[in-house]
Design a protein around this motif. Structure first.
Motif, PDB file in Angstrom:
ATOM      1  N   ASP A  74       0.831  -1.212   0.000  1.00 26.48           N
ATOM      2  CA  ASP A  74       0.000   0.000   0.000  1.00 26.48           C
ATOM      3  C   ASP A  74       0.861   1.255   0.000  1.00 26.48           C
ATOM      4  O   ASP A  74       0.599   2.218  -0.731  1.00 26.48           O
ATOM      5  N   VAL A  75       1.896   1.247   0.830  1.00 23.61           N
ATOM      6  CA  VAL A  75       2.786   2.410   0.935  1.00 23.61           C
ATOM      7  C   VAL A  75       3.496   2.657  -0.388  1.00 23.61           C
ATOM      8  O   VAL A  75       3.624   3.802  -0.851  1.00 23.61           O
ATOM      9  N   ARG A  76       3.940   1.568  -1.004  1.00 24.83           N
ATOM     10  CA  ARG A  76       4.628   1.687  -2.294  1.00 24.83           C
ATOM     11  C   ARG A  76       3.694   2.290  -3.344  1.00 24.83           C
ATOM     12  O   ARG A  76       4.114   3.147  -4.135  1.00 24.83           O
ATOM     13  N   ALA A  77       2.439   1.849  -3.333  1.00 25.92           N
ATOM     14  CA  ALA A  77       1.470   2.361  -4.303  1.00 25.92           C
ATOM     15  C   ALA A  77       1.176   3.841  -4.079  1.00 25.92           C
ATOM     16  O   ALA A  77       0.962   4.598  -5.034  1.00 25.92           O
ATOM     17  N   LYS A  78       1.166   4.265  -2.815  1.00 21.31           N
ATOM     18  CA  LYS A  78       0.877   5.661  -2.490  1.00 21.31           C
ATOM     19  C   LYS A  78       2.099   6.560  -2.681  1.00 21.31           C
ATOM     20  O   LYS A  78       1.983   7.789  -2.658  1.00 21.31           O
ATOM     21  N   GLN A  79       3.270   5.944  -2.817  1.00 21.75           N
ATOM     22  CA  GLN A  79       4.526   6.676  -3.026  1.00 21.75           C
ATOM     23  C   GLN A  79       4.760   7.707  -1.918  1.00 21.75           C
ATOM     24  O   GLN A  79       5.065   8.878  -2.187  1.00 21.75           O
ATOM     25  N   VAL A  80       4.612   7.262  -0.684  1.00 24.17           N
ATOM     26  CA  VAL A  80       4.891   8.121   0.465  1.00 24.17           C
ATOM     27  C   VAL A  80       6.142   7.604   1.171  1.00 24.17           C
ATOM     28  O   VAL A  80       6.427   6.408   1.138  1.00 24.17           O
ATOM     29  N   PRO A  81       6.909   8.487   1.811  1.00 20.05           N
ATOM     30  CA  PRO A  81       8.164   8.082   2.454  1.00 20.05           C
ATOM     31  C   PRO A  81       7.950   7.419   3.821  1.00 20.05           C
ATOM     32  O   PRO A  81       8.423   7.906   4.855  1.00 20.05           O
ATOM     33  N   ILE A  82       7.206   6.327   3.823  1.00 22.16           N
ATOM     34  CA  ILE A  82       6.976   5.535   5.022  1.00 22.16           C
ATOM     35  C   ILE A  82       7.627   4.177   4.804  1.00 22.16           C
ATOM     36  O   ILE A  82       7.473   3.574   3.746  1.00 22.16           O
ATOM     37  N   LYS A  83       8.373   3.704   5.786  1.00 20.39           N
ATOM     38  CA  LYS A  83       9.049   2.415   5.701  1.00 20.39           C
ATOM     39  C   LYS A  83       8.280   1.379   6.521  1.00 20.39           C
ATOM     40  O   LYS A  83       7.719   1.697   7.572  1.00 20.39           O
ATOM     41  N   VAL A  84       8.290   0.140   6.039  1.00 28.11           N
ATOM     42  CA  VAL A  84       7.642  -0.966   6.755  1.00 28.11           C
ATOM     43  C   VAL A  84       8.614  -2.136   6.803  1.00 28.11           C
ATOM     44  O   VAL A  84       9.063  -2.621   5.759  1.00 28.11           O
ATOM     45  N   SER A  85       8.953  -2.574   8.006  1.00 31.20           N
ATOM     46  CA  SER A  85       9.909  -3.665   8.185  1.00 31.20           C
ATOM     47  C   SER A  85       9.252  -4.861   8.863  1.00 31.20           C
ATOM     48  O   SER A  85       8.503  -4.702   9.838  1.00 31.20           O
ATOM     49  N   THR A  86       9.541  -6.041   8.347  1.00 31.03           N
ATOM     50  CA  THR A  86       9.161  -7.295   8.996  1.00 31.03           C
ATOM     51  C   THR A  86      10.419  -7.893   9.600  1.00 31.03           C
ATOM     52  O   THR A  86      11.371  -8.200   8.882  1.00 31.03           O
ATOM     53  N   ILE A  87      10.436  -8.040  10.912  1.00 27.06           N
ATOM     54  CA  ILE A  87      11.597  -8.577  11.612  1.00 27.06           C
ATOM     55  C   ILE A  87      11.232  -9.959  12.145  1.00 27.06           C
ATOM     56  O   ILE A  87      10.212 -10.134  12.818  1.00 27.06           O
ATOM     57  N   ARG A  88      12.075 -10.940  11.837  1.00 23.37           N
ATOM     58  CA  ARG A  88      11.828 -12.323  12.257  1.00 23.37           C
ATOM     59  C   ARG A  88      12.921 -12.746  13.256  1.00 23.37           C
ATOM     60  O   ARG A  88      13.935 -13.325  12.842  1.00 23.37           O
ATOM     61  N   PRO A  89      12.720 -12.467  14.536  1.00 21.36           N
ATOM     62  CA  PRO A  89      13.748 -12.849  15.512  1.00 21.36           C
ATOM     63  C   PRO A  89      13.915 -14.359  15.592  1.00 21.36           C
ATOM     64  O   PRO A  89      12.939 -15.123  15.490  1.00 21.36           O
ATOM     65  N   GLY A  90      15.160 -14.770  15.777  1.00 20.16           N
ATOM     66  CA  GLY A  90      15.422 -16.159  16.085  1.00 20.16           C
ATOM     67  C   GLY A  90      15.220 -16.399  17.571  1.00 20.16           C
ATOM     68  O   GLY A  90      14.579 -15.610  18.262  1.00 20.16           O
ATOM     69  N   TYR A  91      15.753 -17.475  18.081  1.00 18.96           N
ATOM     70  CA  TYR A  91      15.617 -17.783  19.503  1.00 18.96           C
ATOM     71  C   TYR A  91      16.607 -16.917  20.278  1.00 18.96           C
ATOM     72  O   TYR A  91      17.818 -17.137  20.231  1.00 18.96           O
ATOM     73  N   ILE A  92      16.069 -15.913  20.965  1.00 23.48           N
ATOM     74  CA  ILE A  92      16.870 -14.972  21.744  1.00 23.48           C
ATOM     75  C   ILE A  92      16.421 -15.072  23.201  1.00 23.48           C
ATOM     76  O   ILE A  92      15.226 -15.180  23.477  1.00 23.48           O
TER      77      ILE A  92
END
Length: 251
Positions: free
Chosen positions: A171-189
């Motif tokens: 959605d953000v890419r389509a709107k071309q706005v400077p908002i970042k979206v990160s998916t973080i997949r932690p391991g066993y910490i």
């Protein structure tokens, strides 16, 4: 201006570890969690270790969806805006489907995923108004496949969160706005949640090292990454393709 970071589920585990690491890097913080006494302890430790950092805290149960929107809006007003929101709050209780643990599985789904939708909605409404921001969604290396027993619903919620974040990114890419979206997949910490399993995975990462790795990945605004990169990128790949007979031993 210092980066202003809001973290849900910040009273212990990965949330508390990331809060301390962000403060050490010069960020100002809003910390939220259900357990106010633990949140106050984390705030005190940060103020001692990183003097000069601004640390606000709000008691918040993320399953109270109205409260999520209220706390996020209030925090933005108090801080003069928020640069990064980390959707971290979650639980890991559950049981084998058909084993009589529906209530625990339901609570895990409601806390990890439904409340995750509320947090993402509140964050993105704020970021769209600001015209900028960084949404970070905490998934898991276990999200790559369906898992048996007590891991089933937990892994499913983390997979759902990863798909949710990917859709928001589109959605953000389509709107071309400077908002970042990160998916973080932690391991066993090392964390309180890990301690409750009663098991110590042979690849378990020490808490402070794990938190530092998470913060580095987040500050690089990665799209989707296992953290720490090694060995968890390899672990997730193996988990995806391993036969069912090996899955339990890998977990």
């Amino acid at each position: 201006m210092n980066t202003r970071v809001l973290i849900t589920g910040a009273s212990s585990g990965l949330g508390a570890g990331m809060a301390k690491a962000f403060a050490a890097r010069g960020c100002d913080l809003v910390l939220t969690a259900r357990r106010l006494e633990l949140l106050e302890k984390v705030k005190t430790e940060i103020e001692q270790q990183s003097p000069g950092r601004r640390v606000l805290m709000h008691q918040l149960d993320v399953t109270d969806h109205d409260a999520v929107f209220e706390v996020f809006a209030k925090s933005a007003a108090e801080m003069g805006g928020l640069d990064r929101i980390i959707v971290n709050a979650g639980i890991g209780k559950g049981g084998r489907i058909g084993g009589g643990r529906f209530a625990a599985n339901r609570d895990t789904a409601l806390t990890n995923f439904v409340a995750g939708i509320a947090q993402c909605e509140a964050a993105m409404e704020l970021f769209y108004r600001q015209g900028t921001g960084h949404l970070v969604v905490m998934s898991s290396v276990t999200a790559g496949r369906g898992l048996p027993g007590p891991m089933n619903v937990y892994a499913a919620t983390k997979a759902a969160l990863a798909h949710l974040a990917e859709g928001i990114r589109s959605d953000v890419r389509a709107k071309q706005v400077p908002i970042k979206v990160s998916t973080i997949r932690p391991g066993y910490i090392e964390s309180e949640m890990q301690d409750r399993t009663g098991k110590r995975h042979p690849l378990l990462v020490e808490a402070s090292a794990g938190a530092a790795s998470l913060v580095r990945a987040i500050e690089h605004e990665v799209k989707d990454a296992c953290v720490p990169w090694w060995p968890w990128t390899f672990f997730e790949l193996v988990l995806r393709i391993a036969p069912d007979s090996l899955v339990k031993s890998i977990l």
